[in-house]
Write a protein that holds these residues in place. Sequence first.
Motif, mmCIF file in Angstrom:
data_model
loop_
_atom_site.group_PDB
_atom_site.id
_atom_site.type_symbol
_atom_site.label_atom_id
_atom_site.label_comp_id
_atom_site.label_asym_id
_atom_site.label_seq_id
_atom_site.Cartn_x
_atom_site.Cartn_y
_atom_site.Cartn_z
ATOM 1 N N THR A 49 35.407 -6.238 1.044
ATOM 2 C CA THR A 49 35.520 -7.352 -0.233
ATOM 3 C C THR A 49 34.601 -8.413 0.028
ATOM 4 O O THR A 49 33.996 -8.584 0.890
ATOM 5 C CB THR A 49 36.980 -7.765 0.142
ATOM 6 N N MET A 50 34.406 -9.148 -1.276
ATOM 7 C CA MET A 50 33.700 -10.144 -1.193
ATOM 8 C C MET A 50 34.165 -11.397 -0.271
ATOM 9 O O MET A 50 33.483 -12.072 0.432
ATOM 10 C CB MET A 50 33.675 -10.943 -2.540
ATOM 11 N N SER A 51 35.656 -11.112 -0.204
ATOM 12 C CA SER A 51 36.125 -12.339 1.049
ATOM 13 C C SER A 51 35.712 -12.030 2.192
ATOM 14 O O SER A 51 35.343 -12.940 2.951
ATOM 15 C CB SER A 51 37.752 -12.121 0.522
ATOM 16 N N GLU A 52 35.682 -10.795 2.732
ATOM 17 C CA GLU A 52 35.170 -10.484 3.877
ATOM 18 C C GLU A 52 33.713 -10.621 4.302
ATOM 19 O O GLU A 52 33.374 -11.037 5.393
ATOM 20 C CB GLU A 52 35.411 -8.805 4.276
ATOM 21 N N ILE A 53 33.012 -10.648 3.184
ATOM 22 C CA ILE A 53 31.598 -10.720 3.309
ATOM 23 C C ILE A 53 31.480 -12.371 3.473
ATOM 24 O O ILE A 53 30.710 -12.739 4.277
ATOM 25 C CB ILE A 53 30.915 -10.245 2.073
ATOM 26 N N ALA A 54 31.880 -13.037 2.505
ATOM 27 C CA ALA A 54 31.918 -14.629 2.502
ATOM 28 C C ALA A 54 32.425 -14.930 3.898
ATOM 29 O O ALA A 54 31.758 -15.958 4.402
ATOM 30 C CB ALA A 54 32.840 -15.158 1.395
ATOM 31 N N ARG A 55 33.444 -14.593 4.477
ATOM 32 C CA ARG A 55 34.050 -14.941 5.649
ATOM 33 C C ARG A 55 32.908 -14.908 6.764
ATOM 34 O O ARG A 55 32.682 -15.589 7.701
ATOM 35 C CB ARG A 55 35.306 -14.196 6.129
ATOM 36 N N GLU A 56 32.436 -13.737 6.978
ATOM 37 C CA GLU A 56 31.240 -13.140 7.872
ATOM 38 C C GLU A 56 30.111 -14.211 7.454
ATOM 39 O O GLU A 56 29.538 -14.703 8.678
ATOM 40 C CB GLU A 56 30.803 -11.799 7.500
ATOM 41 N N ALA A 57 29.786 -14.631 6.214
ATOM 42 C CA ALA A 57 28.782 -15.575 6.318
ATOM 43 C C ALA A 57 28.988 -17.076 6.226
ATOM 44 O O ALA A 57 28.038 -17.780 6.112
ATOM 45 C CB ALA A 57 28.274 -15.443 4.817
ATOM 46 N N GLY A 58 30.395 -17.388 6.392
ATOM 47 C CA GLY A 58 30.681 -18.572 6.677
ATOM 48 C C GLY A 58 30.930 -19.661 5.366
ATOM 49 O O GLY A 58 30.654 -20.689 5.447
ATOM 50 N N VAL A 59 31.075 -18.932 4.372
ATOM 51 C CA VAL A 59 31.293 -19.503 2.906
ATOM 52 C C VAL A 59 32.623 -19.065 2.324
ATOM 53 O O VAL A 59 33.308 -18.135 2.863
ATOM 54 C CB VAL A 59 30.046 -19.420 2.079
#
Length: 212
Positions: free
Chosen positions: A31-41
Motif C-alpha cells: 500500500t501507499m501507506s506502507e511505502i510512505a512509512r518506509e520512506a518516513g513521510v
Amino acid sequence: MPRIGMEPLRRKALVDATLRTIGQQGSLDVTMSEIAREAGVSPALAHHYFGSKQQLLVATIRSLLARLRTDAVAALENVETPRERLSAIIRVSFQADQFAPETVAAWLAFYVEAQRSEEVRRLLIIYARRLRSNLLDSLERLCPPDDAARIAEGVAAMIDGLYIRQSLRSAPIGSTASVTLTEDYLDLQLRPFLRQDEPGTLAPNPSHRRGE
C-alpha cells in the motif's frame, strides 16, 4: 510549507522505499501507506507527489532502468575491444546493487505486473531491447549477423534466468558465479568465430565475420 528543494529528495526517498518494500514482501501487493512509512513521510505526501501507487511503481521502474543505463555507460567508457565490451555489459547486469535479493524480487514483481499493465510492459520491453542492442553492437563485430542475434538472445536469456534463480532464496547464486556462468556460455558460443593468435589471447576471425 515544504522547503524549497525537498521535492526531489522526497520523490527519490519514495522510489527507494517502494523498491525496498516490494522486495521485502516479494510482490506488488503493498500500500501507499506502507511505502510512505518506509520512506518516513505521510501517505498524503506520497499521493501528492505521485498521485497513485501505479504512478509510483512506474517511477520506480524508470529509476531502475535509468540507474542501469548510467552504470552501463560508465562501464563501457574505458573498454576498447568488442569482447571487453561484452564482459562489461555482463558485469553491470550482475553488479551488487542490481543483484541484491530485494532488487531481484522487485524486478520479478514488475514482470508479473507487466501482464496486467501496458505501461509497465512497455518499460520492460525497452530494457530488453536495450540489452539486446548493446550485446549485438559488439557481437556483430565478432561473428555473422545471424549468429550474433542468436548469441545475444542466449546471453540475455541467461541473465534473465539467473535473476529467477537468485529469487529462489533457498539456493541463491551469487553475483560472481553468475558472471562466470554467463562468460563461460559466451566463450563457448564465440569459439568457432575466433582465432588463436598467441597463447592467452583471442582475435576475431575475419573469414567468419564476412560469412565466407
